[in-house]
Scaffold this motif. Structure first.
Motif, PDB file in Angstrom:
ATOM      1  N   LEU A  91       5.881  -3.050  -0.338  1.00 42.73           N
ATOM      2  CA  LEU A  91       5.326  -1.721  -0.049  1.00 42.73           C
ATOM      3  C   LEU A  91       6.432  -0.726   0.277  1.00 42.73           C
ATOM      4  O   LEU A  91       6.453   0.401  -0.242  1.00 42.73           O
ATOM      5  CB  LEU A  91       4.339  -1.819   1.106  1.00 42.73           C
ATOM      6  CG  LEU A  91       3.354  -0.666   1.295  1.00 42.73           C
ATOM      7  CD1 LEU A  91       2.414  -0.570   0.107  1.00 42.73           C
ATOM      8  CD2 LEU A  91       2.567  -0.857   2.575  1.00 42.73           C
ATOM      9  N   LYS A  92       7.363  -1.125   1.111  1.00 45.56           N
ATOM     10  CA  LYS A  92       8.468  -0.250   1.500  1.00 45.56           C
ATOM     11  C   LYS A  92       9.432  -0.039   0.339  1.00 45.56           C
ATOM     12  O   LYS A  92       9.922   1.075   0.119  1.00 45.56           O
ATOM     13  CB  LYS A  92       9.204  -0.859   2.697  1.00 45.56           C
ATOM     14  CG  LYS A  92      10.340  -0.004   3.222  1.00 45.56           C
ATOM     15  CD  LYS A  92      10.991  -0.662   4.435  1.00 45.56           C
ATOM     16  CE  LYS A  92      12.134   0.178   4.973  1.00 45.56           C
ATOM     17  NZ  LYS A  92      12.787  -0.486   6.156  1.00 45.56           N
ATOM     18  N   LYS A  93       9.680  -1.100  -0.432  1.00 45.01           N
ATOM     19  CA  LYS A  93      10.641  -1.036  -1.535  1.00 45.01           C
ATOM     20  C   LYS A  93      10.201  -0.065  -2.628  1.00 45.01           C
ATOM     21  O   LYS A  93      11.003   0.685  -3.182  1.00 45.01           O
ATOM     22  CB  LYS A  93      10.835  -2.443  -2.118  1.00 45.01           C
ATOM     23  CG  LYS A  93      11.680  -2.529  -3.371  1.00 45.01           C
ATOM     24  CD  LYS A  93      11.909  -3.963  -3.774  1.00 45.01           C
ATOM     25  CE  LYS A  93      10.616  -4.658  -4.132  1.00 45.01           C
ATOM     26  NZ  LYS A  93      10.035  -4.194  -5.421  1.00 45.01           N
ATOM     27  N   ASP A  94       8.914  -0.084  -2.952  1.00 46.46           N
ATOM     28  CA  ASP A  94       8.403   0.731  -4.059  1.00 46.46           C
ATOM     29  C   ASP A  94       7.682   1.992  -3.600  1.00 46.46           C
ATOM     30  O   ASP A  94       7.000   2.638  -4.401  1.00 46.46           O
ATOM     31  CB  ASP A  94       7.443  -0.111  -4.925  1.00 46.46           C
ATOM     32  CG  ASP A  94       8.165  -1.241  -5.641  1.00 46.46           C
ATOM     33  OD1 ASP A  94       9.363  -1.083  -5.942  1.00 46.46           O
ATOM     34  OD2 ASP A  94       7.532  -2.280  -5.898  1.00 46.46           O
ATOM     35  N   LYS A  95       7.839   2.358  -2.352  1.00 46.85           N
ATOM     36  CA  LYS A  95       7.107   3.505  -1.809  1.00 46.85           C
ATOM     37  C   LYS A  95       7.351   4.807  -2.570  1.00 46.85           C
ATOM     38  O   LYS A  95       6.412   5.574  -2.801  1.00 46.85           O
ATOM     39  CB  LYS A  95       7.451   3.688  -0.324  1.00 46.85           C
ATOM     40  CG  LYS A  95       6.496   4.625   0.410  1.00 46.85           C
ATOM     41  CD  LYS A  95       6.754   4.584   1.910  1.00 46.85           C
ATOM     42  CE  LYS A  95       5.744   5.449   2.638  1.00 46.85           C
ATOM     43  NZ  LYS A  95       5.942   5.402   4.110  1.00 46.85           N
ATOM     44  N   PRO A  96       8.585   5.098  -3.010  1.00 38.39           N
ATOM     45  CA  PRO A  96       8.783   6.345  -3.780  1.00 38.39           C
ATOM     46  C   PRO A  96       7.975   6.397  -5.073  1.00 38.39           C
ATOM     47  O   PRO A  96       7.625   7.485  -5.548  1.00 38.39           O
ATOM     48  CB  PRO A  96      10.289   6.345  -4.072  1.00 38.39           C
ATOM     49  CG  PRO A  96      10.889   5.482  -3.011  1.00 38.39           C
ATOM     50  CD  PRO A  96       9.860   4.428  -2.740  1.00 38.39           C
ATOM     51  N   LEU A  97       7.663   5.231  -5.643  1.00 43.01           N
ATOM     52  CA  LEU A  97       6.934   5.192  -6.913  1.00 43.01           C
ATOM     53  C   LEU A  97       5.456   5.507  -6.751  1.00 43.01           C
ATOM     54  O   LEU A  97       4.773   5.808  -7.731  1.00 43.01           O
ATOM     55  CB  LEU A  97       7.082   3.811  -7.570  1.00 43.01           C
ATOM     56  CG  LEU A  97       8.508   3.377  -7.917  1.00 43.01           C
ATOM     57  CD1 LEU A  97       8.507   1.963  -8.480  1.00 43.01           C
ATOM     58  CD2 LEU A  97       9.128   4.335  -8.931  1.00 43.01           C
ATOM     59  N   PHE A  98       4.960   5.435  -5.521  1.00 39.18           N
ATOM     60  CA  PHE A  98       3.537   5.678  -5.307  1.00 39.18           C
ATOM     61  C   PHE A  98       3.181   7.158  -5.425  1.00 39.18           C
ATOM     62  O   PHE A  98       2.006   7.533  -5.327  1.00 39.18           O
ATOM     63  CB  PHE A  98       3.106   5.136  -3.938  1.00 39.18           C
ATOM     64  CG  PHE A  98       3.342   3.657  -3.783  1.00 39.18           C
ATOM     65  CD1 PHE A  98       3.199   2.806  -4.866  1.00 39.18           C
ATOM     66  CD2 PHE A  98       3.718   3.115  -2.569  1.00 39.18           C
ATOM     67  CE1 PHE A  98       3.425   1.444  -4.743  1.00 39.18           C
ATOM     68  CE2 PHE A  98       3.937   1.763  -2.423  1.00 39.18           C
ATOM     69  CZ  PHE A  98       3.794   0.920  -3.519  1.00 39.18           C
ATOM     70  N   ALA A  99       4.203   7.990  -5.631  1.00 37.63           N
ATOM     71  CA  ALA A  99       3.936   9.411  -5.903  1.00 37.63           C
ATOM     72  C   ALA A  99       3.257   9.574  -7.264  1.00 37.63           C
ATOM     73  O   ALA A  99       2.570  10.570  -7.503  1.00 37.63           O
ATOM     74  CB  ALA A  99       5.242  10.199  -5.856  1.00 37.63           C
TER      75      ALA A  99
END
Length: 261
Positions: A91-99
């Motif tokens: 969740l923390k690693k891919d958080k920027p992609l959740f935009a």
């Protein structure tokens, strides 16, 4: 005039998971020793512990070759811990992609866990090749049950990882608790010793651990003469199902708040 092709949600989801999987592959193994180390580390650990255990019991442990006995324990333990750790950090690693609205956290969890599953399959293949070169007989009486236990362990680690990932988003200190809880797993999961080596009055302190059940049941499925005691296939199923649905409930309820924190 060109027509705009409408894609199903399932098709988009599949492509997102594949893209995240490739991204994990490139980021994890972007150096010369990346993929080699993922294989060398467990193989070396198995050889060291098998040598130590061999000094105690000789070439066999509970009718199994000592190398094979340790292989089931170490591979299962590392598979569980690496999947749990990777899922809890997804969740923390891919958080920027959740935009991007096409990318949701569950895709990241699945891609990360799938990556760990495939890596461990490669490790197992390498270990089988090593056994063949060493002349160690490979016995696998019930391969389907071994695969089922391996997959249940993967699903259990993924489910616990999702719970920790969501919890850590609100309370970062939870991740420290996860790291502390993982440390004694080597000693309480029948990796180095079988439950048969433990006095029965102490089983109650170990039997709560589903990882122990998965390891002992896998050994039993491969070598029926192993004689596993104090473990239950139904308990492993029940733990996995309960924790899996609990993780889905927590994810469904809190994933939007978790990525916006």
């Amino acid at each position: 005039m060109a027509q705009v092709q409408r894609r199903s949600r399932l098709s988009i989801w599949k492509d997102v998971i594949f893209a995240l999987f490739i991204r994990d592959l490139q980021s994890r193994f972007n150096d010369k020793f990346g993929i080699s180390w993922a294989i060398i580390q467990p193989v070396t650990f198995i050889f060291i512990l098998a040598f130590i255990r061999g000094l105690m019991n000789g070439g066999e442990t509970h009718t199994m070759p000592t190398f094979v006995f340790m292989m089931y324990g170490i591979v299962s333990l590392q598979f569980f811990i690496t999947t749990l750790s990777a899922s809890s950090k997804a969740l923390k690693k891919d958080k920027p992609l959740f935009a991007f609205r096409q990318v949701v956290p569950i895709s990241s969890f699945i891609a990360t866990a799938l990556f760990e599953y495939i890596v461990k399959l490669v490790v197992i293949i390498v270990l089988v090749i090593i056994m063949w070169f060493l002349g160690i007989e490979l016995v696998l009486k019930d391969p389907l049950m071994v695969i089922i236990n391996f997959t249940l362990l993967w699903l259990l680690a993924l489910s616990i990882g999702i719970i920790f990932a969501i919890s850590t988003s609100f309370f970062p200190e939870v991740d420290k608790f996860r790291e502390m809880a993982q440390r004694p797993m080597l000693f309480i999961s029948a990796v180095f010793f079988s439950l048969q080596d433990v006095p029965q009055e102490y089983w109650v302190y170990l039997d709560w651990n589903p990882l122990l059940h998965a390891i002992e049941l896998s050994r039993q499925a491969a070598y029926p003469s192993f004689g596993a005691v104090g473990v239950s296939q139904s308990y492993l199923y029940e733990c996995t199902i309960v924790i899996f649905f609990l993780s889905l409930i927590i994810y469904k309820r809190y994933w939007k708040q978790a990525i916006s924190v």
